[in-house]
Enzyme design. Structure first.
Site, mmCIF file in Angstrom:
data_model
loop_
_atom_site.group_PDB
_atom_site.id
_atom_site.type_symbol
_atom_site.label_atom_id
_atom_site.label_comp_id
_atom_site.label_asym_id
_atom_site.label_seq_id
_atom_site.Cartn_x
_atom_site.Cartn_y
_atom_site.Cartn_z
ATOM 1 N N LYS A 1 -29.843 -52.456 26.500
ATOM 2 C CA LYS A 1 -31.255 -52.071 26.332
ATOM 3 C C LYS A 1 -31.855 -51.622 27.672
ATOM 4 O O LYS A 1 -32.504 -50.592 27.753
ATOM 5 C CB LYS A 1 -32.083 -53.257 25.796
ATOM 6 C CG LYS A 1 -31.570 -53.858 24.518
ATOM 7 C CD LYS A 1 -32.439 -55.007 24.045
ATOM 8 C CE LYS A 1 -32.393 -56.247 24.932
ATOM 9 N NZ LYS A 1 -31.086 -56.925 25.015
ATOM 10 N N ARG B 1 -39.285 -60.655 20.166
ATOM 11 C CA ARG B 1 -38.080 -61.439 19.920
ATOM 12 C C ARG B 1 -38.304 -62.500 18.857
ATOM 13 O O ARG B 1 -37.365 -63.215 18.508
ATOM 14 C CB ARG B 1 -37.659 -62.155 21.212
ATOM 15 C CG ARG B 1 -36.745 -61.345 22.101
ATOM 16 C CD ARG B 1 -36.696 -62.061 23.435
ATOM 17 N NE ARG B 1 -35.376 -62.125 23.983
ATOM 18 C CZ ARG B 1 -34.943 -61.352 24.983
ATOM 19 N NH1 ARG B 1 -35.701 -60.429 25.489
ATOM 20 N NH2 ARG B 1 -33.745 -61.515 25.473
ATOM 21 N N ARG C 1 -22.216 -58.022 34.824
ATOM 22 C CA ARG C 1 -23.399 -57.275 35.274
ATOM 23 C C ARG C 1 -23.797 -57.649 36.702
ATOM 24 O O ARG C 1 -23.794 -58.809 37.089
ATOM 25 C CB ARG C 1 -24.579 -57.564 34.353
ATOM 26 C CG ARG C 1 -25.864 -56.952 34.883
ATOM 27 C CD ARG C 1 -27.023 -57.038 33.946
ATOM 28 N NE ARG C 1 -27.015 -58.231 33.151
ATOM 29 C CZ ARG C 1 -27.634 -58.345 31.992
ATOM 30 N NH1 ARG C 1 -28.294 -57.324 31.504
ATOM 31 N NH2 ARG C 1 -27.601 -59.476 31.327
ATOM 32 N N ARG D 1 -27.222 -62.137 37.994
ATOM 33 C CA ARG D 1 -28.272 -62.919 37.352
ATOM 34 C C ARG D 1 -27.816 -64.339 37.055
ATOM 35 O O ARG D 1 -26.706 -64.553 36.581
ATOM 36 C CB ARG D 1 -28.691 -62.235 36.041
ATOM 37 C CG ARG D 1 -29.979 -61.461 36.165
ATOM 38 C CD ARG D 1 -30.257 -60.603 34.993
ATOM 39 N NE ARG D 1 -30.369 -61.322 33.737
ATOM 40 C CZ ARG D 1 -30.687 -60.744 32.583
ATOM 41 N NH1 ARG D 1 -30.923 -59.440 32.557
ATOM 42 N NH2 ARG D 1 -30.769 -61.435 31.478
ATOM 43 N N ARG E 1 -27.829 -67.677 24.855
ATOM 44 C CA ARG E 1 -28.676 -66.484 24.647
ATOM 45 C C ARG E 1 -28.274 -65.752 23.371
ATOM 46 O O ARG E 1 -29.120 -65.277 22.628
ATOM 47 C CB ARG E 1 -28.579 -65.558 25.862
ATOM 48 C CG ARG E 1 -29.353 -66.099 27.059
ATOM 49 C CD ARG E 1 -28.921 -65.467 28.358
ATOM 50 N NE ARG E 1 -29.113 -64.034 28.401
ATOM 51 C CZ ARG E 1 -28.448 -63.222 29.221
ATOM 52 N NH1 ARG E 1 -27.556 -63.712 30.061
ATOM 53 N NH2 ARG E 1 -28.680 -61.936 29.203
HETATM 54 P P1 AP5 Z 1 -28.048 -54.067 30.227
HETATM 55 O O1 AP5 Z 1 -28.550 -52.682 30.034
HETATM 56 O O2 AP5 Z 1 -28.483 -54.818 31.421
HETATM 57 O O3 AP5 Z 1 -28.242 -54.927 28.867
HETATM 58 P P2 AP5 Z 1 -29.531 -55.548 28.182
HETATM 59 O O4 AP5 Z 1 -29.428 -55.283 26.728
HETATM 60 O O5 AP5 Z 1 -30.761 -55.078 28.886
HETATM 61 O O6 AP5 Z 1 -29.221 -57.054 28.428
HETATM 62 P P3 AP5 Z 1 -30.065 -58.276 28.936
HETATM 63 O O7 AP5 Z 1 -29.038 -59.340 29.190
HETATM 64 O O8 AP5 Z 1 -30.962 -57.909 30.088
HETATM 65 O O9 AP5 Z 1 -30.896 -58.638 27.710
HETATM 66 P P4 AP5 Z 1 -31.450 -60.016 27.416
HETATM 67 O O10 AP5 Z 1 -32.172 -59.683 26.180
HETATM 68 O O11 AP5 Z 1 -30.533 -61.147 27.354
HETATM 69 O O12 AP5 Z 1 -32.244 -60.367 28.750
HETATM 70 P P5 AP5 Z 1 -33.767 -60.202 29.160
HETATM 71 O O13 AP5 Z 1 -33.797 -59.829 30.574
HETATM 72 O O14 AP5 Z 1 -34.509 -59.393 28.168
HETATM 73 O O15 AP5 Z 1 -26.443 -53.969 30.207
HETATM 74 C C1 AP5 Z 1 -25.640 -55.128 30.338
HETATM 75 C C2 AP5 Z 1 -24.378 -54.781 31.148
HETATM 76 O O16 AP5 Z 1 -23.571 -53.881 30.373
HETATM 77 C C3 AP5 Z 1 -24.659 -54.059 32.486
HETATM 78 O O17 AP5 Z 1 -23.749 -54.501 33.439
HETATM 79 C C4 AP5 Z 1 -24.433 -52.574 32.169
HETATM 80 O O18 AP5 Z 1 -23.991 -51.846 33.292
HETATM 81 C C5 AP5 Z 1 -23.365 -52.644 31.086
HETATM 82 N N1 AP5 Z 1 -23.502 -51.577 30.083
HETATM 83 C C6 AP5 Z 1 -24.651 -51.115 29.521
HETATM 84 N N2 AP5 Z 1 -24.370 -50.138 28.627
HETATM 85 C C7 AP5 Z 1 -23.009 -50.003 28.629
HETATM 86 C C8 AP5 Z 1 -22.101 -49.167 27.900
HETATM 87 N N3 AP5 Z 1 -22.551 -48.267 27.002
HETATM 88 N N4 AP5 Z 1 -20.776 -49.316 28.120
HETATM 89 C C9 AP5 Z 1 -20.317 -50.228 29.030
HETATM 90 N N5 AP5 Z 1 -21.133 -51.050 29.762
HETATM 91 C C10 AP5 Z 1 -22.455 -50.928 29.549
HETATM 92 O O19 AP5 Z 1 -34.291 -61.717 28.949
HETATM 93 C C11 AP5 Z 1 -33.897 -62.755 29.823
HETATM 94 C C12 AP5 Z 1 -34.607 -64.036 29.433
HETATM 95 O O20 AP5 Z 1 -36.027 -63.864 29.549
HETATM 96 C C13 AP5 Z 1 -34.393 -64.505 27.990
HETATM 97 O O21 AP5 Z 1 -33.209 -65.266 27.849
HETATM 98 C C14 AP5 Z 1 -35.665 -65.341 27.740
HETATM 99 O O22 AP5 Z 1 -35.560 -66.613 28.339
HETATM 100 C C15 AP5 Z 1 -36.714 -64.546 28.490
HETATM 101 N N6 AP5 Z 1 -37.384 -63.566 27.636
HETATM 102 C C16 AP5 Z 1 -37.326 -62.211 27.779
HETATM 103 N N7 AP5 Z 1 -38.069 -61.608 26.838
HETATM 104 C C17 AP5 Z 1 -38.608 -62.583 26.068
HETATM 105 C C18 AP5 Z 1 -39.449 -62.577 24.930
HETATM 106 N N8 AP5 Z 1 -39.883 -61.429 24.358
HETATM 107 N N9 AP5 Z 1 -39.827 -63.773 24.392
HETATM 108 C C19 AP5 Z 1 -39.423 -64.928 24.940
HETATM 109 N N10 AP5 Z 1 -38.603 -65.002 26.014
HETATM 110 C C20 AP5 Z 1 -38.188 -63.835 26.584
#
Ligand code: AP5
Length: 218
Positions: free
Chosen positions: A15, A90, A128, A162, A173
Protein backbone atom coordinates in the site's frame (compact mmCIF):
# COMPACT_ATOMS: atom_id res chain seq x y z
CA UNK A 1 -16.44 15.54 -7.32
CA UNK A 2 -12.99 14.75 -5.92
CA UNK A 3 -12.09 11.34 -4.65
CA UNK A 4 -10.94 9.66 -1.51
CA UNK A 5 -8.92 6.63 -2.56
CA UNK A 6 -8.83 4.00 0.17
CA UNK A 7 -5.84 1.72 -0.44
CA UNK A 8 -6.54 -1.56 1.27
CA UNK A 9 -4.47 -4.68 1.78
CA UNK A 10 -2.78 -6.79 4.40
CA UNK A 11 0.36 -5.58 6.19
CA UNK A 12 3.22 -5.63 3.69
CA UNK A 13 0.92 -5.85 0.65
CA UNK A 14 2.48 -2.75 -0.92
CA UNK A 15 0.00 0.00 0.00
CA UNK A 16 2.72 2.46 1.02
CA UNK A 17 4.81 1.74 -2.09
CA UNK A 18 1.83 2.41 -4.36
CA UNK A 19 0.56 5.42 -2.40
CA UNK A 20 3.98 7.07 -2.64
CA UNK A 21 3.96 6.60 -6.42
CA UNK A 22 0.46 8.09 -6.70
CA UNK A 23 1.63 11.06 -4.68
CA UNK A 24 4.77 11.50 -6.79
CA UNK A 25 3.15 11.01 -10.20
CA UNK A 26 -0.44 12.22 -9.73
CA UNK A 27 0.08 14.80 -6.99
CA UNK A 28 -2.40 13.12 -4.65
CA UNK A 29 -1.47 13.49 -0.96
CA UNK A 30 -0.65 10.16 0.72
CA UNK A 31 -2.15 9.97 4.17
CA UNK A 32 -0.67 7.03 6.04
CA UNK A 33 -1.95 6.56 9.57
CA UNK A 34 0.98 4.20 10.26
CA UNK A 35 3.49 6.90 9.23
CA UNK A 36 1.66 9.47 11.36
CA UNK A 37 1.77 7.19 14.41
CA UNK A 38 5.47 6.42 13.87
CA UNK A 39 6.16 10.19 13.65
CA UNK A 40 4.27 10.67 16.94
CA UNK A 41 6.46 7.97 18.57
CA UNK A 42 9.46 10.25 18.05
CA UNK A 43 7.92 13.02 20.15
CA UNK A 44 8.64 13.15 23.88
CA UNK A 45 4.99 13.10 24.92
CA UNK A 46 2.63 10.95 26.98
CA UNK A 47 0.86 10.12 23.71
CA UNK A 48 4.07 8.59 22.34
CA UNK A 49 4.31 6.39 25.44
CA UNK A 50 0.66 5.36 24.97
CA UNK A 51 1.22 4.44 21.33
CA UNK A 52 4.55 2.61 21.72
CA UNK A 53 3.26 -0.69 23.17
CA UNK A 54 0.30 -0.75 20.79
CA UNK A 55 2.46 -0.51 17.68
CA UNK A 56 5.08 -2.84 19.17
CA UNK A 57 2.55 -5.63 19.62
CA UNK A 58 0.74 -5.18 16.29
CA UNK A 59 -2.62 -4.23 17.82
CA UNK A 60 -4.72 -1.31 16.55
CA UNK A 61 -4.60 2.21 17.94
CA UNK A 62 -8.00 3.19 19.47
CA UNK A 63 -10.57 4.43 16.97
CA UNK A 64 -11.19 7.82 18.58
CA UNK A 65 -7.55 8.89 18.33
CA UNK A 66 -7.14 7.46 14.82
CA UNK A 67 -10.28 9.16 13.54
CA UNK A 68 -9.24 12.46 15.12
CA UNK A 69 -5.88 12.56 13.36
CA UNK A 70 -7.39 11.56 10.01
CA UNK A 71 -10.12 14.18 10.27
CA UNK A 72 -7.56 16.84 11.10
CA UNK A 73 -5.11 15.84 8.35
CA UNK A 74 -7.73 15.51 5.60
CA UNK A 75 -9.04 18.97 6.46
CA UNK A 76 -5.76 20.53 5.27
CA UNK A 77 -5.85 22.58 2.02
CA UNK A 78 -3.69 20.10 0.05
CA UNK A 79 -6.52 17.53 0.39
CA UNK A 80 -9.12 19.66 -1.37
CA UNK A 81 -8.62 17.90 -4.72
CA UNK A 82 -8.79 14.41 -3.20
CA UNK A 83 -6.31 12.20 -1.37
CA UNK A 84 -5.13 8.65 -0.75
CA UNK A 85 -5.75 6.91 2.54
CA UNK A 86 -3.07 4.30 3.23
CA UNK A 87 -3.98 2.13 6.22
CA UNK A 88 -7.32 3.76 7.07
CA UNK A 89 -10.07 2.70 7.68
CA UNK A 90 -9.21 -0.51 9.51
CA UNK A 91 -12.35 -1.02 11.60
CA UNK A 92 -16.11 -0.66 11.07
CA UNK A 93 -16.18 2.46 13.27
CA UNK A 94 -13.44 4.05 11.17
CA UNK A 95 -15.26 3.18 7.93
CA UNK A 96 -18.49 4.68 9.25
CA UNK A 97 -16.70 7.85 10.25
CA UNK A 98 -15.05 8.09 6.85
CA UNK A 99 -18.49 8.11 5.22
CA UNK A 100 -19.37 11.14 7.33
CA UNK A 101 -16.08 12.89 6.54
CA UNK A 102 -16.64 12.25 2.80
CA UNK A 103 -20.12 13.81 2.92
CA UNK A 104 -18.83 16.83 4.84
CA UNK A 105 -15.99 17.30 2.34
CA UNK A 106 -18.16 16.62 -0.74
CA UNK A 107 -15.94 13.69 -1.70
CA UNK A 108 -16.75 10.22 -2.98
CA UNK A 109 -14.95 7.09 -1.78
CA UNK A 110 -13.31 4.43 -3.95
CA UNK A 111 -11.52 1.43 -2.39
CA UNK A 112 -8.68 -0.50 -4.03
CA UNK A 113 -7.46 -3.81 -2.61
CA UNK A 114 -3.82 -4.67 -3.28
CA UNK A 115 -4.35 -8.40 -3.12
CA UNK A 116 -1.41 -10.53 -1.91
CA UNK A 117 -1.70 -14.00 -0.37
CA UNK A 118 -0.54 -14.26 3.24
CA UNK A 119 2.36 -16.63 2.46
CA UNK A 120 4.16 -13.89 0.47
CA UNK A 121 3.72 -11.18 3.08
CA UNK A 122 6.24 -12.32 5.67
CA UNK A 123 9.28 -11.67 3.41
CA UNK A 124 7.82 -8.34 2.36
CA UNK A 125 7.60 -7.26 6.01
CA UNK A 126 10.78 -8.73 7.48
CA UNK A 127 12.81 -7.66 4.41
CA UNK A 128 11.52 -4.07 4.40
CA UNK A 129 13.92 -1.17 5.04
CA UNK A 130 13.20 2.54 4.60
CA UNK A 131 15.07 5.81 4.44
CA UNK A 132 14.46 7.98 7.52
CA UNK A 133 15.04 11.11 5.41
CA UNK A 134 12.98 10.65 2.22
CA UNK A 135 10.84 7.65 3.20
CA UNK A 136 11.92 5.60 0.15
CA UNK A 137 10.94 1.96 0.74
CA UNK A 138 13.36 -0.91 -0.02
CA UNK A 139 13.34 -4.65 0.50
CA UNK A 140 16.42 -6.80 1.03
CA UNK A 141 14.81 -9.62 -1.00
CA UNK A 142 12.82 -7.76 -3.68
CA UNK A 143 14.23 -4.23 -3.97
CA UNK A 144 17.65 -3.99 -2.34
CA UNK A 145 19.43 -0.62 -2.20
CA UNK A 146 22.52 -0.26 -4.43
CA UNK A 147 24.77 -0.26 -1.34
CA UNK A 148 24.02 -2.45 1.64
CA UNK A 149 21.67 -0.71 4.10
CA UNK A 150 22.19 2.77 2.62
CA UNK A 151 19.58 4.89 0.80
CA UNK A 152 20.27 5.28 -2.95
CA UNK A 153 19.19 8.91 -2.75
CA UNK A 154 20.92 9.74 0.56
CA UNK A 155 24.30 7.95 0.61
CA UNK A 156 25.10 9.21 4.13
CA UNK A 157 21.95 7.74 5.63
CA UNK A 158 21.52 4.24 7.09
CA UNK A 159 18.17 2.60 6.39
CA UNK A 160 15.61 1.91 9.12
CA UNK A 161 14.22 -1.50 9.98
CA UNK A 162 10.74 -1.02 11.47
CA UNK A 163 10.39 -2.33 15.03
CA UNK A 164 7.12 -4.09 14.14
CA UNK A 165 8.62 -5.88 11.11
CA UNK A 166 9.83 -8.88 13.13
CA UNK A 167 8.31 -12.36 12.64
CA UNK A 168 6.34 -12.32 15.92
CA UNK A 169 4.69 -8.90 15.54
CA UNK A 170 4.06 -9.47 11.82
CA UNK A 171 2.01 -12.54 12.74
CA UNK A 172 -0.16 -10.51 15.14
CA UNK A 173 -0.56 -7.75 12.52
CA UNK A 174 -1.83 -10.31 10.02
CA UNK A 175 -4.28 -11.74 12.58
CA UNK A 176 -5.49 -8.24 13.45
CA UNK A 177 -5.98 -7.52 9.75
CA UNK A 178 -7.94 -10.74 9.22
CA UNK A 179 -10.25 -10.12 12.17
CA UNK A 180 -10.82 -6.38 12.04
CA UNK A 181 -10.03 -5.05 8.57
CA UNK A 182 -10.82 -7.81 6.08
CA UNK A 183 -14.58 -7.53 6.79
CA UNK A 184 -14.45 -4.00 5.36
CA UNK A 185 -13.75 -5.51 1.94
CA UNK A 186 -17.27 -6.98 1.97
CA UNK A 187 -18.63 -3.58 2.96
CA UNK A 188 -17.01 -1.77 0.02
CA UNK A 189 -17.81 -4.65 -2.32
CA UNK A 190 -21.49 -4.62 -1.34
CA UNK A 191 -21.66 -0.90 -2.13
CA UNK A 192 -19.87 -1.47 -5.48
CA UNK A 193 -16.87 0.65 -4.57
CA UNK A 194 -14.22 -2.07 -4.33
CA UNK A 195 -11.59 -2.66 -7.02
CA UNK A 196 -9.07 -5.49 -6.76
CA UNK A 197 -5.56 -5.52 -8.19
CA UNK A 198 -3.20 -8.47 -8.20
CA UNK A 199 -0.44 -7.38 -5.81
CA UNK A 200 1.86 -10.34 -6.46
CA UNK A 201 3.33 -8.73 -9.61
CA UNK A 202 6.10 -6.18 -9.96
CA UNK A 203 5.48 -2.67 -8.63
CA UNK A 204 4.95 -0.99 -12.05
CA UNK A 205 2.16 -3.19 -13.47
CA UNK A 206 0.36 -2.90 -10.14
CA UNK A 207 0.76 0.86 -10.29
CA UNK A 208 -0.58 1.00 -13.86
CA UNK A 209 -3.75 -0.82 -12.83
CA UNK A 210 -4.23 1.44 -9.81
CA UNK A 211 -3.65 4.58 -11.84
CA UNK A 212 -6.31 3.50 -14.35
CA UNK A 213 -8.81 3.02 -11.55
CA UNK A 214 -7.91 6.35 -9.94
CA UNK A 215 -8.16 8.32 -13.19
CA UNK A 216 -11.17 6.39 -14.51
CA UNK A 217 -9.08 5.01 -17.41
CA UNK A 218 -8.00 8.47 -18.56
P1 AP5 B 1 4.92 -1.51 1.72
O1 AP5 B 1 4.54 -0.72 0.52
O2 AP5 B 1 5.72 -0.85 2.78
O3 AP5 B 1 3.62 -2.26 2.33
P2 AP5 B 1 2.37 -1.73 3.14
O4 AP5 B 1 1.17 -2.40 2.59
O5 AP5 B 1 2.38 -0.24 3.18
O6 AP5 B 1 2.70 -2.38 4.52
P3 AP5 B 1 2.68 -1.87 6.00
O7 AP5 B 1 3.38 -2.95 6.77
O8 AP5 B 1 3.24 -0.47 6.13
O9 AP5 B 1 1.20 -1.87 6.34
P4 AP5 B 1 0.63 -2.02 7.74
O10 AP5 B 1 -0.79 -1.88 7.39
O11 AP5 B 1 1.00 -3.18 8.54
O12 AP5 B 1 1.38 -0.87 8.54
P5 AP5 B 1 0.98 0.63 8.89
O13 AP5 B 1 2.20 1.43 8.82
O14 AP5 B 1 -0.23 1.05 8.15
O15 AP5 B 1 5.71 -2.80 1.18
C1 AP5 B 1 6.19 -3.79 2.07
C2 AP5 B 1 7.53 -4.33 1.54
O16 AP5 B 1 7.28 -5.05 0.32
C3 AP5 B 1 8.57 -3.24 1.20
O17 AP5 B 1 9.83 -3.70 1.54
C4 AP5 B 1 8.44 -3.07 -0.32
O18 AP5 B 1 9.66 -2.67 -0.92
C5 AP5 B 1 8.04 -4.47 -0.76
N1 AP5 B 1 7.13 -4.47 -1.92
C6 AP5 B 1 6.08 -3.63 -2.14
N2 AP5 B 1 5.47 -3.94 -3.31
C7 AP5 B 1 6.16 -5.01 -3.81
C8 AP5 B 1 6.00 -5.81 -4.99
N3 AP5 B 1 5.02 -5.55 -5.88
N4 AP5 B 1 6.85 -6.85 -5.18
C9 AP5 B 1 7.84 -7.11 -4.28
N5 AP5 B 1 8.04 -6.38 -3.14
C10 AP5 B 1 7.20 -5.35 -2.92
O19 AP5 B 1 0.49 0.45 10.42
C11 AP5 B 1 1.42 0.18 11.46
C12 AP5 B 1 0.69 0.15 12.79
O20 AP5 B 1 0.09 1.43 13.04
C13 AP5 B 1 -0.46 -0.85 12.89
O21 AP5 B 1 -0.02 -2.14 13.25
C14 AP5 B 1 -1.34 -0.20 13.99
O22 AP5 B 1 -0.80 -0.44 15.27
C15 AP5 B 1 -1.19 1.27 13.68
N6 AP5 B 1 -2.23 1.76 12.78
C16 AP5 B 1 -2.05 2.24 11.52
N7 AP5 B 1 -3.21 2.61 10.98
C17 AP5 B 1 -4.18 2.37 11.90
C18 AP5 B 1 -5.58 2.54 11.91
N8 AP5 B 1 -6.26 3.02 10.84
N9 AP5 B 1 -6.27 2.20 13.04
C19 AP5 B 1 -5.62 1.73 14.12
N10 AP5 B 1 -4.29 1.53 14.16
C20 AP5 B 1 -3.55 1.84 13.06
Amino acid sequence: MSKIIVLMGAPGAGKGTQARLLQERRGLPQISTGDMFRALLKTQTPLAEELRPILATGALVPDDLTIRIVRERTGQPDCLGGYILDGFPRTTAQAEMLEKIAVEQGNEIGAILVDVPFEILEKRMTGRRSCPVCGEIYNVYFKPPKMDNVCDLHPDVQLNHRADDNAETSKVRLETYEQQTQPLLDYYNATERLHRVDGTRDVEPIYNDIEKIVTGGR
